[in-house]
Scaffold this active site. Structure first.
Site, PDB file in Angstrom:
ATOM      1  N   ASN A  37      -2.998  -1.911  -5.432  1.00 30.64           N
ATOM      2  CA  ASN A  37      -3.734  -0.718  -4.779  1.00 30.64           C
ATOM      3  C   ASN A  37      -4.042   0.421  -5.360  1.00 30.64           C
ATOM      4  O   ASN A  37      -3.272   0.976  -5.908  1.00 30.64           O
ATOM      5  CB  ASN A  37      -2.429  -0.393  -3.555  1.00 30.64           C
ATOM      6  N   VAL A  59       0.960  -1.052   0.000  1.00 35.61           N
ATOM      7  CA  VAL A  59      -0.019   0.147  -0.033  1.00 35.61           C
ATOM      8  C   VAL A  59       1.006   1.322   0.008  1.00 35.61           C
ATOM      9  O   VAL A  59       2.061   1.256   0.255  1.00 35.61           O
ATOM     10  CB  VAL A  59      -0.844   0.076   1.335  1.00 35.61           C
ATOM     11  N   CYS A  60       0.368   2.543  -0.301  1.00 37.40           N
ATOM     12  CA  CYS A  60       0.850   3.546  -0.219  1.00 37.40           C
ATOM     13  C   CYS A  60       1.879   3.779   1.167  1.00 37.40           C
ATOM     14  O   CYS A  60       1.323   3.371   1.893  1.00 37.40           O
ATOM     15  CB  CYS A  60       0.075   4.838  -0.498  1.00 37.40           C
ATOM     16  N   PRO A  61       2.902   4.367   0.693  1.00 36.61           N
ATOM     17  CA  PRO A  61       3.691   4.886  -0.357  1.00 36.61           C
ATOM     18  C   PRO A  61       4.685   4.121  -1.208  1.00 36.61           C
ATOM     19  O   PRO A  61       5.463   4.474  -1.994  1.00 36.61           O
ATOM     20  CB  PRO A  61       4.399   6.276   0.169  1.00 36.61           C
ATOM     21  N   SER A  90      -2.363   3.838  -5.411  1.00 35.05           N
ATOM     22  CA  SER A  90      -1.302   4.144  -5.722  1.00 35.05           C
ATOM     23  C   SER A  90      -1.251   4.792  -7.052  1.00 35.05           C
ATOM     24  O   SER A  90      -0.318   5.402  -7.389  1.00 35.05           O
ATOM     25  CB  SER A  90      -0.319   2.878  -5.685  1.00 35.05           C
TER      26      SER A  90
END
Length: 83
Positions: A48, A21-23, A51
Site C-alpha cells: 500500500n 491498507v492504512c492504518p 502507508s
C-alpha cells in the site's frame, strides 16, 4: 490475509503486511518494533504506497532509522533499524 512477523536471523525480523491498507501497516509495524530490541533490523514488506509516508514519519518521530527502501513494481521492502 494474515500478518506474518518472524525472526529471520540474529537480530533480524520480517513483517509482511501485504494486502493491508492504512492504518494497519503502520500499526503492525509499530507493534513489531515494540517487540524488538535496540539495534535489531526489521524488513517490512507492504503493497500500500500511501502507508509508506505514515511509516516513514513514524520512524522519524520515534527515532528509528530507515536503512533501505526497495520498490519492486508495487511491492515495497523497507529495512528499519530500531534505535
Amino acid at each position: 490475509m494474515a500478518v506474518k512477523f518472524e525472526k529471520t536471523g540474529e537480530g533480524e525480523y520480517q513483517l509482511d503486511v501485504t494486502g493491508y491498507v492504512c492504518p494497519h501497516p503502520q500499526m503492525y509495524t509499530k507493534k513489531a518494533l515494540g517487540k524488538m530490541g535496540s539495534g535489531e533490523i526489521l524488513a517490512l514488506i507492504f503493497d500500500n504506497p500511501s502507508s509508506g509516508e505514515s511509516i516513514e514519519s513514524m520512524c522519524e518521530s520515534e527515532g528509528n532509522e530507515l536503512l533501505e527502501k526497495q520498490d519492486s513494481g508495487g511491492s515495497f521492502c523497507w529495512k528499519i533499524r530500531k534505535l
